[in-house]
Design a protein around this motif. Structure first.
Motif, PDB file in Angstrom:
ATOM      1  N   SER A 137       0.872  -1.186   0.000  1.00  0.00           N
ATOM      2  CA  SER A 137       0.000   0.000   0.000  1.00  0.00           C
ATOM      3  C   SER A 137       0.902   1.227   0.000  1.00  0.00           C
ATOM      4  N   MET A 149       0.868   3.485   2.364  1.00  0.00           N
ATOM      5  CA  MET A 149       1.368   3.644   3.729  1.00  0.00           C
ATOM      6  C   MET A 149       2.547   2.720   4.001  1.00  0.00           C
ATOM      7  N   ILE A 159       5.676   4.282   2.750  1.00  0.00           N
ATOM      8  CA  ILE A 159       6.219   5.323   3.634  1.00  0.00           C
ATOM      9  C   ILE A 159       6.899   4.678   4.848  1.00  0.00           C
ATOM     10  N   PHE A 208      -1.469  13.946   4.027  1.00  0.00           N
ATOM     11  CA  PHE A 208      -2.383  12.823   4.207  1.00  0.00           C
ATOM     12  C   PHE A 208      -2.397  12.443   5.695  1.00  0.00           C
ATOM     13  N   GLU A 240       4.220  16.534   0.337  1.00  0.00           N
ATOM     14  CA  GLU A 240       3.277  16.180  -0.728  1.00  0.00           C
ATOM     15  C   GLU A 240       3.050  17.424  -1.553  1.00  0.00           C
ATOM     16  N   ASN A 256      -2.768  17.275   0.070  1.00  0.00           N
ATOM     17  CA  ASN A 256      -4.106  16.732   0.287  1.00  0.00           C
ATOM     18  C   ASN A 256      -4.649  17.336   1.579  1.00  0.00           C
ATOM     19  N   SER A 259       1.252   6.199  -3.574  1.00  0.00           N
ATOM     20  CA  SER A 259       0.130   5.325  -3.273  1.00  0.00           C
ATOM     21  C   SER A 259      -0.392   4.930  -4.645  1.00  0.00           C
ATOM     22  N   LEU A 314      -9.442   8.441  -3.800  1.00  0.00           N
ATOM     23  CA  LEU A 314      -9.273   9.415  -4.880  1.00  0.00           C
ATOM     24  C   LEU A 314      -8.487   8.776  -6.009  1.00  0.00           C
TER      25      LEU A 314
END
Ligand SMILES: *Cc1c(COP(=O)(O)O)cnc(C)c1O
Length: 403
Positions: free
Chosen positions: A99, A101, A104, A125, A168, A172, A219, A350
């Motif tokens: 994923s 996450m 990261i 996020f 980012e 977001n 992502s 999204l």
């Protein structure tokens, strides 16, 4: 570029006599054909791989001989996805994860240790902020947050123990645009790594490594899949910086499954054309929203009213597919609008062909303290729309019900 199996006696490889465009790489890069010569990419659903003899197994485990061992380490379908994504980002290497996450997390496990500090952008996020504060914090890694749009704020907040700059862009949900080159220069002056979460743009609109970033996070769940089917993520960058991230994944196991890698590889093939269409629809929606009396403010990098519009034009080849806006009536007006739609999906995902609508204050950022939300500029009247590929007039008519 390798188009075929690594056995040059049976299959031709392409000469790199001209540089291929992104649209071509998205369809061709990284494909490794088996002895059957399949046209589409093969899906290798196997947890492990067989060696010819004991010596070969030993050589593969020690890394003396290349070859597949076990799908927690790597799998041919995953390798194809990694190579294709790396080509699109203009990178040497990529490693795929279960994923965004876990990408990261793997980045942090590979590159940080107790005592290190992360300097990150304030509007991020929600789960990324939680990961940095609640989980990495338990192991002695600290994080602090600055205004992403002000390179001087990064320079002022850097500490001797800062190892990672993380941002980012666009952010977001407020679509703030950060100057990657300017902030990378600050990071490099302090021997820190510059990491950009490129989820909102995808490589079709922005290639952070070309602006000085060291590593890119994805992502793949969002625009790379593009049709809301699977979760996935990736870390992209130089071989040397990807290696420690790969070693963590190989040991700990949040690797991408072969099936998801196959779906994501096919997703990459249409990424360029989808992103163009997302940008076109999002710009039309943002312009329409700006003209609505119930709307106080629209956040979209493609609008001349956006504070970093000029920077966005230099750094991105389109405004992206996410439009956020503030309603004059606060939370009541936001919830009323969200409840009134009949076509749009009420979901926080999204990057999908289907348009989605969400209330960041109570969903994606719901678990963050009111103070942190205020610091990030997330107000109660804010609505975020990920503009899909339905006809723009139908999206507008659906929203008009609740405006
Ligand atoms: C969704 C998202 C993530 C996390 O990705 P998952 O695939 O849901 O784990 C990280 N960063 C941004 C900007 C995102 O939108």
């Amino acid at each position: 570029m390798r188009l075929t199996a690594p056995n040059p006696t049976e299959m031709p490889t392409m000469q790199d006599d001209f540089e291929l465009h992104l649209e071509t790489l998205a369809i061709r890069a990284g494909q490794e054909r088996s002895q059957f010569g399949e046209h589409a990419e093969a899906l290798y659903l196997t947890s492990s791989f067989v060696a010819d003899n004991a010596a070969q197994a030993a050589a593969r485990f020690t890394g003396v001989e290349p070859g597949y061992i076990y799908s927690r380490f790597t799998n041919p379908t995953v390798t194809q996805f990694q190579e294709r994504l790396a080509a699109l980002e203009g990178a040497e290497a990529a490693v795929a994860t279960a994923s965004g996450m876990s990408a990261i997390l793997a980045l942090c496990m590979g590159h940080l240790k107790a005592g290190d500090h992360i300097l990150a952008s304030a509007g991020m996020f929600g789960a990324t902020i939680q990961l940095f504060n609640n989980w990495l914090g338990k192991f002695g890694v600290s994080a602090s947050y600055v205004d992403a749009t002000n390179p001087a704020a990064w320079a002022a907040a850097v500490k001797p123990e800062t190892r990672l700059f993380y941002l980012e862009t666009p952010s977001n949900p407020l679509t703030e645009v950060a100057d990657i080159a300017a902030i990378a220069a600050v990071a490099h002056a302090h021997q820190a790594l510059m990491v950009v979460d490129n989820c909102f743009c995808s490589p079709a609109l922005q290639q952070p490594l070309k602006h000085g970033a060291d590593l890119v996070i994805h992502s793949a769940t969002k625009y790379i899949d593009g049709q809301g089917r699977v979760l996935g993520g990736a870390v992209v960058g130089s071989k040397a910086l990807i290696e420690p991230v790969y070693q963590f994944l190989r040991t700990a196991g949040p690797t991408l499954s072969a099936f998801n890698a196959w779906v994501l590889t096919k997703g990459l093939e249409t990424l360029g054309i989808r992103m163009k269409a997302h940008c076109e629809n999002a710009l039309a929606l943002a312009q329409w929203l700006e003209a609505q009396p119930a709307v106080e403010k629209v956040y979209y990098p493609g609008l001349p009213s956006h504070p970093q519009h000029e920077l966005a034009k230099r750094q991105q080849s389109g405004g992206g597919g996410v439009v956020s806006f503030e309603l004059k009536g606060g939370k009541d007006a936001a919830w009323k609008l969200i409840d009134a739609v009949q076509l749009l999906s009420r979901t926080a995902n999204l990057g999908d062909v289907k348009t989605t609508i969400t209330h960041p204050y109570t969903t994606t950022h719901g678990r963050i303290s009111p103070e942190a939300k205020a610091a990030a500029g997330i107000r109660e009247g804010l609505v975020r729309i990920s503009v899909g590929l339905e006809h723009i007039e139908d999206i507008q008519r659906d929203l008009a019900r609740g405006l």
